[in-house]
Design a protein around this motif. Structure first.
Motif, PDB file in Angstrom:
ATOM      1  N   VAL A   1       0.385  -6.225  -2.913  1.00  0.00           N
ATOM      2  CA  VAL A   1      -0.141  -5.880  -1.441  1.00  0.00           C
ATOM      3  C   VAL A   1      -0.116  -6.839  -0.303  1.00  0.00           C
ATOM      4  O   VAL A   1       0.435  -6.479   0.678  1.00  0.00           O
ATOM      5  CB  VAL A   1      -1.620  -5.137  -1.585  1.00  0.00           C
ATOM      6  CG1 VAL A   1      -1.833  -4.266  -2.417  1.00  0.00           C
ATOM      7  CG2 VAL A   1      -2.569  -6.355  -1.570  1.00  0.00           C
ATOM      8  N   LYS A   2      -0.327  -8.163  -0.601  1.00  0.00           N
ATOM      9  CA  LYS A   2      -0.033  -9.199   0.164  1.00  0.00           C
ATOM     10  C   LYS A   2       1.633  -9.285   0.573  1.00  0.00           C
ATOM     11  O   LYS A   2       1.993  -9.498   1.880  1.00  0.00           O
ATOM     12  CB  LYS A   2      -0.644 -10.456  -0.080  1.00  0.00           C
ATOM     13  CG  LYS A   2      -2.040 -10.560   0.065  1.00  0.00           C
ATOM     14  CD  LYS A   2      -2.616 -12.008  -0.171  1.00  0.00           C
ATOM     15  CE  LYS A   2      -2.638 -12.351  -1.659  1.00  0.00           C
ATOM     16  NZ  LYS A   2      -3.187 -13.690  -1.724  1.00  0.00           N
ATOM     17  N   LYS A   3       2.384  -9.225  -0.474  1.00  0.00           N
ATOM     18  CA  LYS A   3       3.800  -9.302  -0.287  1.00  0.00           C
ATOM     19  C   LYS A   3       4.346  -8.268   0.778  1.00  0.00           C
ATOM     20  O   LYS A   3       5.208  -8.418   1.451  1.00  0.00           O
ATOM     21  CB  LYS A   3       4.477  -9.219  -1.665  1.00  0.00           C
ATOM     22  CG  LYS A   3       5.973  -9.340  -1.756  1.00  0.00           C
ATOM     23  CD  LYS A   3       6.378  -9.222  -3.229  1.00  0.00           C
ATOM     24  CE  LYS A   3       8.024  -8.947  -3.045  1.00  0.00           C
ATOM     25  NZ  LYS A   3       8.829  -8.910  -4.311  1.00  0.00           N
ATOM     26  N   HIS A   4       3.856  -6.809   0.601  1.00  0.00           N
ATOM     27  CA  HIS A   4       4.284  -5.800   1.156  1.00  0.00           C
ATOM     28  C   HIS A   4       3.420  -5.529   2.523  1.00  0.00           C
ATOM     29  O   HIS A   4       3.907  -4.574   2.991  1.00  0.00           O
ATOM     30  CB  HIS A   4       4.494  -4.712   0.178  1.00  0.00           C
ATOM     31  CG  HIS A   4       5.625  -5.077  -0.624  1.00  0.00           C
ATOM     32  ND1 HIS A   4       6.851  -4.633  -0.564  1.00  0.00           N
ATOM     33  CD2 HIS A   4       5.489  -5.160  -2.111  1.00  0.00           C
ATOM     34  CE1 HIS A   4       7.855  -4.972  -1.526  1.00  0.00           C
ATOM     35  NE2 HIS A   4       6.951  -5.243  -2.419  1.00  0.00           N
ATOM     36  N   ASP A   5       2.318  -6.261   2.628  1.00  0.00           N
ATOM     37  CA  ASP A   5       1.574  -6.057   3.862  1.00  0.00           C
ATOM     38  C   ASP A   5       0.939  -4.683   3.813  1.00  0.00           C
ATOM     39  O   ASP A   5       1.015  -4.071   5.133  1.00  0.00           O
ATOM     40  CB  ASP A   5       2.328  -6.327   5.094  1.00  0.00           C
ATOM     41  CG  ASP A   5       1.443  -6.535   6.303  1.00  0.00           C
ATOM     42  OD1 ASP A   5       0.121  -6.990   6.074  1.00  0.00           O
ATOM     43  OD2 ASP A   5       1.712  -6.560   7.508  1.00  0.00           O
ATOM     44  N   ILE A   6       0.439  -4.309   2.665  1.00  0.00           N
ATOM     45  CA  ILE A   6      -0.326  -3.079   2.619  1.00  0.00           C
ATOM     46  C   ILE A   6      -1.508  -3.198   2.202  1.00  0.00           C
ATOM     47  O   ILE A   6      -2.153  -4.394   1.781  1.00  0.00           O
ATOM     48  CB  ILE A   6       0.310  -1.981   1.615  1.00  0.00           C
ATOM     49  CG1 ILE A   6       0.376  -2.460   0.448  1.00  0.00           C
ATOM     50  CG2 ILE A   6       2.157  -1.613   2.311  1.00  0.00           C
ATOM     51  CD1 ILE A   6       1.224  -1.617  -0.763  1.00  0.00           C
ATOM     52  N   PHE A   7      -2.485  -2.305   2.108  1.00  0.00           N
ATOM     53  CA  PHE A   7      -3.811  -2.233   1.863  1.00  0.00           C
ATOM     54  C   PHE A   7      -3.826  -2.027   0.023  1.00  0.00           C
ATOM     55  O   PHE A   7      -3.072  -1.217  -0.473  1.00  0.00           O
ATOM     56  CB  PHE A   7      -4.806  -1.147   2.451  1.00  0.00           C
ATOM     57  CG  PHE A   7      -4.938  -1.389   3.950  1.00  0.00           C
ATOM     58  CD1 PHE A   7      -5.869  -2.109   4.216  1.00  0.00           C
ATOM     59  CD2 PHE A   7      -4.030  -0.828   4.852  1.00  0.00           C
ATOM     60  CE1 PHE A   7      -5.902  -2.707   5.995  1.00  0.00           C
ATOM     61  CE2 PHE A   7      -4.172  -1.201   6.434  1.00  0.00           C
ATOM     62  CZ  PHE A   7      -5.359  -1.917   6.459  1.00  0.00           C
ATOM     63  N   LEU A   8      -5.221  -2.540  -0.258  1.00  0.00           N
ATOM     64  CA  LEU A   8      -5.589  -2.312  -1.686  1.00  0.00           C
ATOM     65  C   LEU A   8      -7.009  -1.572  -1.396  1.00  0.00           C
ATOM     66  O   LEU A   8      -7.836  -2.495  -1.123  1.00  0.00           O
ATOM     67  CB  LEU A   8      -5.538  -3.659  -2.494  1.00  0.00           C
ATOM     68  CG  LEU A   8      -6.052  -3.331  -3.937  1.00  0.00           C
ATOM     69  CD1 LEU A   8      -5.248  -2.558  -4.657  1.00  0.00           C
ATOM     70  CD2 LEU A   8      -6.143  -4.969  -4.771  1.00  0.00           C
TER      71      LEU A   8
END
Length: 396
Positions: free
Chosen positions: A192-199
């Motif tokens: 999620v950090k790599k793709h800048d999305i939420f978990l």
């Protein structure tokens, strides 16, 4: 005549509640229905919570603050600190159940047509919340043969698009009882950090973990502050399902500021339920120790009895109080309805939740059911005995 919305038509039925009319009809015929279908614990609510409502001194039942009372949120932060989760009151929004926390979360991070990736089988209402928000669920299969472990992270990578806004997990899982390891959480955190999305993690069963394993929250994962959102609830923790108090927790300030606007639109969470929930935080650890011991005993009995039935495969839960059982049938929806309409032993039958409703992928879970082991052992053993005889009689 006026027409209902296409969105309303698309709303999925609850696999847990859609069979209720058949159960009610069976009861009217004098049949005792043993409920294995719903996660309503028979554990007593902590007395301290009941007493707080009974002994209140309110003269006017006023609105509370939109984000929940400051006193309750401060005490919630102290509760989380005991689990090495370090947040403050301003990172918490009190909601009307975990359901509203999920609704606020999805509303705050997605637009129409966006996508959320969810390992399946998953809590059926994730489908409903997403449909209501115009969001597409992108499922990724976890398999009973692997005890529903996290699918390979490469499979998540294949599904991420410009429309992907989050990955959503339930930990421990409903309906599988699967407990994610710290290593699995770390893999999800990295992607999620790599793709800048939420978990997003639904952590309402945090206290109920087994086999000497502990729950690891996404809020414990380093450097995930901007990506992590936890959904929580008092419903299962304190056997307070009817209180309808939950919360969303995140250190992402922009997210909390946005979610508060959704919360303002519904004014405030219920006052009396907050009183009970705040008092419940004083529940001694001995309560949870006893409850966990009881659930472990129920789990062992349930699995032992199910394993006696030829053709049945069981996922072994490591937390929560559910398991998925794969039965030697083709259509669990039909089987569950047949149990209520046409089968009984000594005036009793069982109600199960067909598992297809816990999947988004068409055709999956058709021969599976979810069983909630929230009944005392004698009833569980009797229920599995009825299930065994029913499978012998069922012609499909």
């Amino acid at each position: 005549m006026p027409k209902v919305s296409q969105k309303g038509i698309s709303m999925p039925e609850s696999p847990i509640r859609k069979l209720v009319p058949y159960a009610e009809a069976a009861k009217k015929r004098g049949i005792n229905v043993i409920h294995l279908n719903i996660g309503q614990p028979d554990i007593k609510t902590p007395q301290v919570a009941l007493d707080a409502v009974k002994n209140h001194n309110l003269e006017v039942v006023e609105y509370s603050r939109t984000e929940g009372s400051e006193e309750y949120r401060t005490k919630l932060a102290a509760y989380y600190a005991k689990y090495d989760i370090h947040v403050d009151a301003n990172d918490i929004i009190v909601t009307t159940g975990g359901s509203e926390a999920l609704s606020f979360t999805i509303g705050s991070i997605t637009d129409f047509g966006d996508e959320i990736i969810i390992p399946e089988p998953f809590y059926a209402n994730y489908n409903g919340f997403s449909t209501a928000a115009g969001v597409n669920v992108v499922p990724i299969i976890s398999k009973i043969d692997d005890n529903f472990a996290l699918p390979p992270i490469e499979e998540f990578e294949k599904l991420i698009t410009e429309k992907t806004k989050a990955i959503l997990i339930c930990n421990p899982g409903n309906p599988t009882g699967y407990l994610y390891t710290p290593e699995e959480i770390a893999k999800l955190a990295a992607i999620v950090k790599k793709h800048d999305i939420f978990l997003i993690a639904d952590e309402v069963y945090r206290e109920f973990t087994y086999d000497n394993r502990s729950h690891y929250s996404i809020l414990q994962e380093p450097d995930l502050e901007e990506n992590a959102i936890v959904v929580d609830s008092v419903s299962k923790r304190y056997s307070m399902c009817g209180a309808r108090i939950g919360c969303m927790v995140s250190k992402n300030k922009a997210l909390i500021k946005t979610a508060i606007k959704f919360a303002q639109a519904r004014l405030s969470p219920p006052t009396f339920a907050q009183i009970a929930s705040e008092a419940a935080l004083e529940t001694p650890q001995s309560y949870f120790d006893e409850v966990k011991e009881e659930y472990v005993g129920r789990r062992e009995l349930l699995i032992h009895e199910l394993e006696k039935i030829e053709g049945v495969t069981i996922g072994r839960p490591q937390g929560a109080f559910y398991c998925i059982a794969q039965l030697p049938i083709e259509d669990s929806d039909h089987f569950a309805q047949w149990l209520l309409n046409d089968f009984s032993i000594n005036g009793e039958t069982v109600m199960v939740a067909p598992a297809a409703g816990f999947y988004a992928s068409e055709g999956y879970g058709k021969n599976q059911v979810r069983i909630a082991y929230v009944l005392e052992k004698e009833s569980l053993k009797r229920a599995v005995g009825i299930l065994k005889e029913a499978l012998k009689s069922y012609k499909g």
